[in-house]
Design an enzyme around this catalytic site. Structure first.
Site, PDB file in Angstrom:
ATOM      1  N   TYR A 199     -69.554   2.475 -32.535  1.00 44.01           N
ATOM      2  CA  TYR A 199     -68.699   3.377 -31.762  1.00 44.01           C
ATOM      3  C   TYR A 199     -67.583   2.512 -31.170  1.00 44.01           C
ATOM      4  O   TYR A 199     -67.859   1.580 -30.418  1.00 44.01           O
ATOM      5  CB  TYR A 199     -69.481   4.034 -30.630  1.00 44.01           C
ATOM      6  CG  TYR A 199     -70.509   5.046 -31.085  1.00 44.01           C
ATOM      7  CD1 TYR A 199     -71.778   4.653 -31.518  1.00 44.01           C
ATOM      8  CD2 TYR A 199     -70.216   6.409 -31.087  1.00 44.01           C
ATOM      9  CE1 TYR A 199     -72.716   5.587 -31.935  1.00 44.01           C
ATOM     10  CE2 TYR A 199     -71.156   7.354 -31.491  1.00 44.01           C
ATOM     11  CZ  TYR A 199     -72.399   6.925 -31.926  1.00 44.01           C
ATOM     12  OH  TYR A 199     -73.331   7.853 -32.336  1.00 44.01           O
ATOM     13  N   PRO A 291     -69.213  15.867 -31.355  1.00 44.67           N
ATOM     14  CA  PRO A 291     -70.144  15.105 -32.207  1.00 44.67           C
ATOM     15  C   PRO A 291     -70.427  13.685 -31.700  1.00 44.67           C
ATOM     16  O   PRO A 291     -71.312  13.018 -32.214  1.00 44.67           O
ATOM     17  CB  PRO A 291     -69.432  15.060 -33.557  1.00 44.67           C
ATOM     18  CG  PRO A 291     -67.996  15.270 -33.236  1.00 44.67           C
ATOM     19  CD  PRO A 291     -67.962  16.163 -32.028  1.00 44.67           C
ATOM     20  N   TYR A 383     -79.592   9.005 -25.939  1.00 37.45           N
ATOM     21  CA  TYR A 383     -79.190   8.873 -27.343  1.00 37.45           C
ATOM     22  C   TYR A 383     -80.385   9.109 -28.279  1.00 37.45           C
ATOM     23  O   TYR A 383     -80.269   9.828 -29.277  1.00 37.45           O
ATOM     24  CB  TYR A 383     -78.591   7.480 -27.599  1.00 37.45           C
ATOM     25  CG  TYR A 383     -77.849   7.364 -28.921  1.00 37.45           C
ATOM     26  CD1 TYR A 383     -78.498   6.907 -30.065  1.00 37.45           C
ATOM     27  CD2 TYR A 383     -76.512   7.732 -29.023  1.00 37.45           C
ATOM     28  CE1 TYR A 383     -77.842   6.813 -31.275  1.00 37.45           C
ATOM     29  CE2 TYR A 383     -75.833   7.629 -30.236  1.00 37.45           C
ATOM     30  CZ  TYR A 383     -76.501   7.172 -31.355  1.00 37.45           C
ATOM     31  OH  TYR A 383     -75.844   7.081 -32.571  1.00 37.45           O
TER      32      TYR A 383
END
Ligand code: APR
Ligand code: PHB
Length: 388
Positions: A199, A291, A383
């Protein structure tokens, strides 16, 4: 036709619910607007929480996931020119699995067909009736109007479905946040940039390097809402992605011909309540998340878990307690996932209208995250998936 549970939608939510109900001896029929091939043609995310894996196991549909899925024990954040690993397993004892949603849909469709369960594809004009009394679904198949009488209706028909509209406007409450950017996604048959997901937060915007297998990458960059796929030929996409990654990741990026390219807007949305009489909403029919936190499919799974347990209690124990608690129980987990998805999106993306103060806050958020075990535990427990 008559069944116990009429399901609208043969996406992940409808198919998973159908398999779990079947495993519990509860009869169900799915009415799906599109063809099976169309449903399989949709490219979606691919990160599976441990709770979703367990549900797929209970549905008897996890074999290929276990042989082909990639178990990941960490993720990586790329910002400030460096790469920072977040250990998912150490704080939580849990891991995530990388396995395309399309593959989950395929596995569920094959299991449903093998069990000889009824799915009406290309069912048109599906309309719920009498959800407060004796529910039924009307639909058109090959030009002929038909009816499905049922005890309960599961609205698994996604954000653009009909079931949410069956809840009267004076009852339904909607909560929404639309983000001022979208995601441009590319699928390419090239090895992933890294073994784990990256990310990336950069002054040029967000990027994500994910994968579907050791030979297929799924790459995203934040883009403008008025961008079109045509504005992003492969060469421009890879050049921009490389500029948003740390040097090591950029050096590992192997450009190749995109086999899929699409732009999706980002939105947070929740509809309350998720139940009206004998109609129950599950999955995207009730809520949407950006998302960034990979929660869309996994929230559909937890909704299905609560609805499946409630229906089992009704039919096997004669108790309405689970169904009565469904909306409140599901929404409690939905709103925590909405919060996490909003936090990941707000922290990692470049907001066009943000002030210098806002951007310093984002930098502080990431600086704090990498310096605090407590902050990392908070990220990891959300997560990998909060408990059901
Ligand atoms: N009648 C019958 N079927 C319908 C109707 C309708 N009026 N409207 C929509 N459908 C079908 C769609 O064709 C689709 O196959 O309902 C299904 C809904 O599936 P999804 O949109 O995939 O929603 P869900 O099953 O809740 O899964 C959520 O899918 O969209 C992704 O990001 C989302 O990962 C998340 C997951
Ligand atoms: C994907 O692989 O498509 C994916 C993974 C993680 C996300 C979003 C998408 O947060």
């Amino acid at each position: 036709m008559r069944t116990q549970v009429g399901i609208i939608g043969a996406g992940p939510a409808g198919l998973l619910l159908g398999q779990l109900l079947h495993a519990s001896g509860i009869d169900n029929v799915i009415l799906e607007r599109r063809s099976g091939d169309y449903v399989l043609g949709r490219i979606r995310a691919g990160l599976i929480e441990h709770g979703t894996v367990a549900l797929l196991e209970q549905a008897g549909c996890a074999d290929r996931l276990h042989t082909e899925g990639l178990v990941h024990e960490g993720i990586e954040l790329s910002f400030g020119g460096d790469r920072h690993r977040i250990d998912l397993k150490a704080p939580t004892g849990k891991v995530v699995t990388v396995y395309g949603q399309t593959e989950i849909t395929r596995d569920l469709m094959q299991a449903r067909a093998a069990a000889g369960l009824k799915t009406v594809y290309e069912a048109e004009a599906v309309t719920p009736f009498d959800v407060m009394g004796r529910p039924r679904l009307s639909y058109v198949e090959h030009g002929e109007r038909k009816e499905l009488a049922c005890d309960f209706i599961a609205g698994c028909d996604g954000f653009h479905g009909v079931s949410r509209q069956a809840i009267p406007a004076e009852v339904l409450r909607a909560y929404e946040r639309v983000y001022p950017f979208g995601w441009l996604g590319v699928m390419v048959d090239r090895p992933p940039v890294s073994d784990e997901l990256i990310y990336a937060s950069s002054p040029r915007g967000f990027a994500l390097c994910s994968m579907r297998s050791a030979s297929r990458s799924r790459l995203y960059i934040q883009c403008r809402l008025d961008d079109a796929v045509e504005d992003w030929p492969d060469e421009r996409f890879y050049a921009e992605l490389a500029l948003r990654l740390d040097a090591r990741a950029a050096a590992n990026l192997e450009p190749g011909p995109s086999i899929e390219k699409s732009i999706a807007p980002l939105r947070s949305f929740v509809a309350e309540p998720m139940r009206h009489g004998r109609l129950f909403l599950a999955g995207d029919a009730a809520h949407i998340v950006p998302p960034t936190g990979a929660k869309g499919l996994n929230l559909a799974a937890s909704d299905v878990h609560y609805l499946w347990r409630g229906l089992v209690e009704h039919y096997q124990e004669g108790s309405g307690a689970g169904l009565d608690a469904y909306s409140q129980t599901a929404l409690a987990r939905v709103w925590k996932a909405e919060r996490f998805s909003w936090w990941m999106t707000s922290t990692l993306h470049l907001f066009p209208e943000s002030s210098g103060f806002d951007r310093r806050l984002q930098e502080a958020e990431l600086d704090y995250l990498m310096s605090s075990r407590a902050a990392q535990t908070t990220l990891t427990e959300n997560y990998v998936g909060l408990p059901y």
